[in-house]
Each structure stands twice: as C-alpha cells, then as structure tokens.
Design a protein around this motif. Structure first.
Motif, short mmCIF file in Angstrom:
data_model
loop_
_atom_site.label_atom_id
_atom_site.label_comp_id
_atom_site.label_asym_id
_atom_site.label_seq_id
_atom_site.Cartn_x
_atom_site.Cartn_y
_atom_site.Cartn_z
N PHE A 59 0.80 -1.22 0.00
CA PHE A 59 0.00 0.00 0.00
C PHE A 59 0.84 1.28 0.00
O PHE A 59 0.32 2.37 0.20
CB PHE A 59 -0.99 -0.04 1.17
CG PHE A 59 -1.95 -1.20 1.05
CD1 PHE A 59 -2.93 -1.20 0.07
CD2 PHE A 59 -1.83 -2.30 1.87
CE1 PHE A 59 -3.80 -2.27 -0.07
CE2 PHE A 59 -2.68 -3.38 1.73
CZ PHE A 59 -3.66 -3.37 0.75
N GLU A 60 2.14 1.09 -0.27
CA GLU A 60 2.97 2.24 -0.60
C GLU A 60 2.76 2.65 -2.05
O GLU A 60 3.17 3.74 -2.46
CB GLU A 60 4.45 1.92 -0.34
CG GLU A 60 4.78 1.76 1.13
CD GLU A 60 6.23 1.37 1.39
OE1 GLU A 60 6.63 1.38 2.55
OE2 GLU A 60 6.94 1.04 0.42
N ALA A 71 -2.54 -6.92 2.62
CA ALA A 71 -1.69 -7.04 1.43
C ALA A 71 -1.90 -8.39 0.76
O ALA A 71 -1.98 -8.49 -0.47
CB ALA A 71 -0.23 -6.86 1.83
N ASN A 72 -2.01 -9.44 1.57
CA ASN A 72 -2.26 -10.77 1.02
C ASN A 72 -3.62 -10.82 0.34
O ASN A 72 -3.75 -11.37 -0.77
CB ASN A 72 -2.18 -11.80 2.15
CG ASN A 72 -2.02 -13.22 1.65
OD1 ASN A 72 -2.92 -13.78 1.04
ND2 ASN A 72 -0.87 -13.82 1.92
N ASP A 73 -4.62 -10.22 0.96
CA ASP A 73 -5.97 -10.21 0.38
C ASP A 73 -5.99 -9.47 -0.96
O ASP A 73 -6.71 -9.87 -1.89
CB ASP A 73 -6.96 -9.54 1.34
CG ASP A 73 -7.29 -10.41 2.55
OD1 ASP A 73 -6.98 -11.62 2.53
OD2 ASP A 73 -7.89 -9.87 3.51
N ALA A 74 -5.21 -8.41 -1.06
CA ALA A 74 -5.18 -7.64 -2.32
C ALA A 74 -4.62 -8.48 -3.45
O ALA A 74 -5.14 -8.47 -4.58
CB ALA A 74 -4.36 -6.37 -2.12
N TRP A 75 -3.55 -9.21 -3.19
CA TRP A 75 -2.96 -10.09 -4.20
C TRP A 75 -3.92 -11.23 -4.53
O TRP A 75 -4.09 -11.60 -5.71
CB TRP A 75 -1.62 -10.60 -3.69
CG TRP A 75 -0.94 -11.68 -4.49
CD1 TRP A 75 -0.52 -12.87 -4.02
CD2 TRP A 75 -0.58 -11.67 -5.88
NE1 TRP A 75 0.08 -13.62 -5.01
CE2 TRP A 75 0.06 -12.89 -6.17
CE3 TRP A 75 -0.72 -10.73 -6.91
CZ2 TRP A 75 0.54 -13.21 -7.44
CZ3 TRP A 75 -0.24 -11.06 -8.18
CH2 TRP A 75 0.38 -12.27 -8.43
N CYS A 76 -4.59 -11.79 -3.53
CA CYS A 76 -5.55 -12.87 -3.77
C CYS A 76 -6.72 -12.38 -4.61
O CYS A 76 -7.22 -13.10 -5.49
CB CYS A 76 -6.05 -13.45 -2.45
SG CYS A 76 -4.81 -14.40 -1.54
N ALA A 77 -7.20 -11.16 -4.35
CA ALA A 77 -8.30 -10.61 -5.14
C ALA A 77 -7.89 -10.46 -6.60
O ALA A 77 -8.69 -10.74 -7.51
CB ALA A 77 -8.73 -9.25 -4.57
N PHE A 78 -6.66 -10.04 -6.83
CA PHE A 78 -6.16 -9.95 -8.20
C PHE A 78 -6.14 -11.33 -8.86
O PHE A 78 -6.59 -11.50 -10.00
CB PHE A 78 -4.76 -9.34 -8.20
CG PHE A 78 -4.11 -9.33 -9.55
CD1 PHE A 78 -4.36 -8.31 -10.46
CD2 PHE A 78 -3.26 -10.35 -9.93
CE1 PHE A 78 -3.77 -8.32 -11.72
CE2 PHE A 78 -2.66 -10.37 -11.18
CZ PHE A 78 -2.92 -9.34 -12.08
N MET A 79 -5.61 -12.34 -8.14
CA MET A 79 -5.54 -13.69 -8.70
C MET A 79 -6.93 -14.25 -8.96
O MET A 79 -7.17 -14.92 -9.98
CB MET A 79 -4.75 -14.61 -7.77
CG MET A 79 -3.27 -14.30 -7.70
SD MET A 79 -2.35 -15.54 -6.75
CE MET A 79 -2.97 -15.21 -5.10
#
Length: 532
Positions: free
Chosen positions: A259-260, A295-303
């Motif tokens: 989130f930077e 941060a993990n959730d954001a990457w998972c949402a993308f996947m």
C-alpha cells in the motif's frame, strides 16, 4: 541382488539416490571413506525417478536445483528449459552419477527394511530386500520429504479394474490416455500438472478437487545458446548469490510494501508478478504480502480476477478460487494451461466438499451424486510429507528405541539432520530441514555431515549424537517461529493430508539464516558435546 554383491562393512552407508543422497555419497567417497548407497528403485534421481507422470516438472529454476560444487559438472550439462521436465531431470542425475563415477557404489532395487544400532560396536546393521545386510559406522538416510505416496481412505479403491496409478508411483512405461475416460483425483502440485498434459488425448476428463489452490503461471521458457553462455560465464556469481540467498533462489526480495503504491501502480505490478517465473511470485512480491493480511488479500483478489477471466463458466471459476487460505497458506502450485483446461467441453470439475466420494467401484468413482465410470484413475493425492519415509524403514536407536515412536507426536530433530538417541545417524534434507529451494538447504546439511565425519576421523571419535538440550533448543525455535509462517495447519507442511498423523510443523520456519547460525555454532565449537 544378492548379499555377495554388496560390501558387508562400510564406513558410510547412504539410503536414497536423490539429489541429497548422491551429493552425500560423493562427499564421503571423496573424503576417503568406504561407501555404499542403497536405492529402492532401479535408477537414480529420487523424486525425479518415481514421479514420471505426464507434466511432471520443476518449479525451481533448473540451474539452481542441480549441483554447484563443481564448475566442470555445472558446465557439462546444458538445461533445455528454465523449468525442466521429469525426463530431463532424471537425465541430469544420471549424468552427475556417471560423471562423478558413483554408480559402482550404488545398489539398486534395495529397499531398506530395518536399521538397528548396535551399541557394543557403535555401528548400524542395515537390512534391505533380497537378503542384503550391511554393517556401517555411519548411517545417512537421504530418503527425501516427498517419498511416500498417500491415497485417500475411500472404500473399494483397490477393486477398480481399470488402470490406476499414483503420481508418485508412476510406471516406467507410458500410460495410454488416448480415447479414455479419465479421473484425476487431487489438485495439488502434481494434479494441476497432469490435467493440461493429458487433455489432448482423453475422451473425457473429470477433476476431483478437495481444496482449490492459488495456482499461478509457471512462465516456463526454453534456454537458448545465449542463455547457456551466460550461465557458464556467470557460474561463480550464480553460486555466490545462491549461497547467500535466504531461500536458495536467485529471485531478489522486494522492499516496497503493497500500500505504498496506489491502486493503478499496484495493479500494474501484480500484472508483472502474474507472468513472472515460478517462485518469484513469492519472493519478489510486495514485502508484506506474507505478513500483512490486507496485502495478502489484495494479491488474492487480483488472482481471483485472473481465474474468472481464464475460466469461461462462472460457476466453475468460483469453485477454482480458494476460500480457506490466502496466498502461500499452502504450497502454491505453478501451472501451464491449467485453468484454461476447464474451457474444454471434455473437462468437468467435481467439488469434493459439496459432492464427496463415497466409494470406488470396479468401474469408476461413486460420489453422493452418483457413479461415474472411468477407464483410468490418476491418484494425485499427495505424500506423507517430511517424516513418511524415515518412520517406515525400521530405524532402531539406543535401547531399541523406534524412530516412529520417538516421533509419535511429530519430529524432534536438530537442524533437520540428527536426533537424540540415534547415534551416528543423519538424515539431511529431512523434516525441519528446509523452507525454500530444497537442494540448496540440503547442500548446507550434506557439508555439515561430511565435515563432522572427517573431524571425527581426524580426532579419534567413534560416536556422534546430538545432545538432548541442543535438540530441544532447535525444536523450540521451530515451535516459536512456526506461528509466523504463512502456512496454516491445513497445509501438508503440518501433515494435515494424512489421516491420524499428528499436527506438527515439518519445515524450518527460521529459514537458511537460522540453519546456518546453528551450523556455525556447532562447527566453530568443534562439535563440543556431540562426539565421543
């Protein structure tokens, strides 16, 4: 194989001709010890001998997986792909064994059935198939962490009259899938490789999924003459970088946090990650992906969005999106064409949480939804990770202590190499041994064992045994740091896929820096407390 063809007494006996066992055999032979290696199979390669199923492939870069102790050995083999397939991997280990002149020290078809410590002579008596018996001063079980296949406990499995194989016990002869009705049971690392590899041949393909996994593209590429020239010229640099790597990979960690970056910048970075090769998606992702849930959730949402884009049927896509864990909550599989396979009308998905298997019949698989008939069943149902092989070969230490009893509540080890009560016994690359590119961790452990044996010979010691307190310290480290691992207790890294197996963390959660810290303390202390 008859007893007369085997040396009855050796200094060092190694079990297992995989990547670690071959290296350990070489180090012992080069140090001037008399040596022998017993291998259950008829060839070398370990997992790359047994796992010859369609699509079997490395997800560590090929040139980081092989041996780095010899420039000549490194330069003498030109990998054809960034992530080599099973035939090339098996070929590499045959090349290494012959180049190092080790084959004459290996006895094939020799599955170990017992290994008993004789306190009177401080030696091990090891028995294997066909009447083989060997007495050895030092026993080194390089049996690997993925050696014992696991089948789901469903009634009638052995009654099936078609063709059925576990991916970890694949036959030498190719299995004919042409025009066949095929079931693949399991969607871990091997199942997701099998599905696209056999798709073109089958008449129909039914995939039985217990748990969805966060599968991402392997992004494999061929290696050109230019690549080979760069690898050979850069050998010393590659070795130095891998030697310094915390995980045993060349991928560089990223310092920036998720989130930077703004949303657009973050999405552009995720697009880059999605197509990046193999474990770079773990190591070179945002620095807080494994430590910060948002941060993990954001990457998972993308996947999840990628899966919905790749799989045309919305209902199937939703079933293929994990709901019970985040990124790297289980070992992430890397795939080529897996999600796209479900767009083929020949392919169907059965969610075993909604429609569990009730039994296997002579003709197929029956679930609560009914019977489906098959010609071929592929059991891609995983392994008894970490301890499976070691607890099955009849190891008996001091006072007849059975290793499987000592580890009844989970493994107790020192650095994933030794355990108290079992003198002159080592198991490099065993449970608690690694948390990354296994051969690089194994290399550290192989060298530790070999250096200890040479020190013992030079200083007149006959027995090596880890002190109970040192083992306790290592296991406390495992317990303390395991809670910070991304892997949850539903992962096979806790043994959760084996019914009745105690839940215990089976990796080294401190990684290579902690391993090397302990290694250095023991060696710099001249093995104080370890030797008699």
């Amino acid at each position: 194989m008859t007893e007369s063809t085997v040396d009855n007494d050796v200094d060092v006996l190694v079990i297992g001709a995989g990547v670690t066992g071959i290296h350990q055999l070489y180090r012992a032979r080069e140090a001037g010890f008399s040596v022998r290696l017993l291998e259950a199979g008829d060839g070398v390669g370990g997992v790359w001998y047994w796992n010859r199923y369609p699509g079997a492939r490395l997800d560590s870069e090929s040139y980081t997986y092989g041996y780095l102790f010899s420039r000549e050995l490194f330069e003498g083999w030109e990998w054809q792909e960034r992530f080599a397939g099973q035939p090339e991997n098996e070929g590499y280990f045959n090349y290494a064994v012959d180049k190092l002149d080790l084959r004459r020290h290996i006895t094939f078809g020799a599955r170990v059935t017992s290994a008993v410590f004789d306190e009177g002579s401080s030696t091990w008596v090891v028995r294997a198939g066909d009447g083989i018996e060997v007495r050895t001063r030092f026993l080194i079980a390089a049996t690997g962490v993925l050696s014992i296949p696991v089948f789901p406990k469903v009634p009638g499995r052995e009654t099936f009259k078609g063709v059925a194989h576990h991916t970890g016990q694949w036959p030498d002869e190719p299995v004919d899938f042409r025009g066949k009705r095929v079931a693949v049971v399991g969607t871990g690392s091997s199942g997701v490789q099998v599905v696209p590899a056999i798709l073109d041949d089958v008449a129909s393909l039914t995939v039985y999924q217990r748990s969805a996994n966060w599968c991402t593209p392997l992004s494999n590429t061929p290696l050109t003459d230019e690549h080979h020239a760069l690898l050979k010229a850069g050998f010393e640099g590659i070795r130095e970088r891998l030697d310094a790597s915390q995980s045993g990979f060349l991928h560089q960690p990223r310092e920036r946090k998720a989130f930077e970056d703004g949303e657009d910048e973050r999405r552009a970075f995720y697009e880059k990650m999605w197509t990046s090769p193999g474990f770079s998606k773990v190591i070179s992702n945002y620095a807080d992906t494994l430590t910060d849930k948002q941060a993990n959730d954001a990457w998972c949402a993308f996947m999840a969005g990628k899966i919905r884009e790749l799989v045309r049927d919305p209902a199937t896509a939703e079933k293929l999106i994990p709901r019970d864990h985040g990124w790297a909550g289980k070992r992430p599989p890397f795939v080529t064409g897996y999600f796209e396979s479900f767009n083929d009308p020949k392919v169907s998905l059965v969610d075993l949480r909604e429609t569990p298997i009730t039994r296997v019949t002579e003709t197929g698989i029956e679930t609560v939804g009914g019977l489906q008939e098959f010609d071929v069943i592929v059991w891609a149902s995983g392994f008894d990770f970490g301890t499976g092989a070691l607890t099955r070969i009849g190891i008996r230490g001091r006072d007849g202590l059975a290793l499987e009893e000592y580890w009844a509540d989970g493994p107790s080890t020192f650095m994933g190499v030794m355990c108290h009560g079992f003198p002159n016994f080592f198991f490099p690359a065993g449970p608690h041994g690694a948390a990354g590119n296994n051969p690089r961790y194994g290399e550290d452990q192989v060298n530790f064992v070999a250096d200890m044996l040479e020190y013992m010979r030079e200083h007149g010691h006959t027995v090596a045994e880890v002190p109970a307190e040192a083992e306790k310290t290592w296991n406390q480290m495992v317990a303390d740091l395991a809670v910070h691992s991304s892997f949850g207790e539903h992962s096979y890294f806790y043994g959760s896929n084996v019914e009745g197996k105690p839940r215990s963390f089976l990796l080294n959660p401190g990684g290579r820096p902690i391993l090397r810290k302990f290694l250095a303390e023991v060696t710099e202390g001249r093995y104080a407390g370890f030797l008699a």
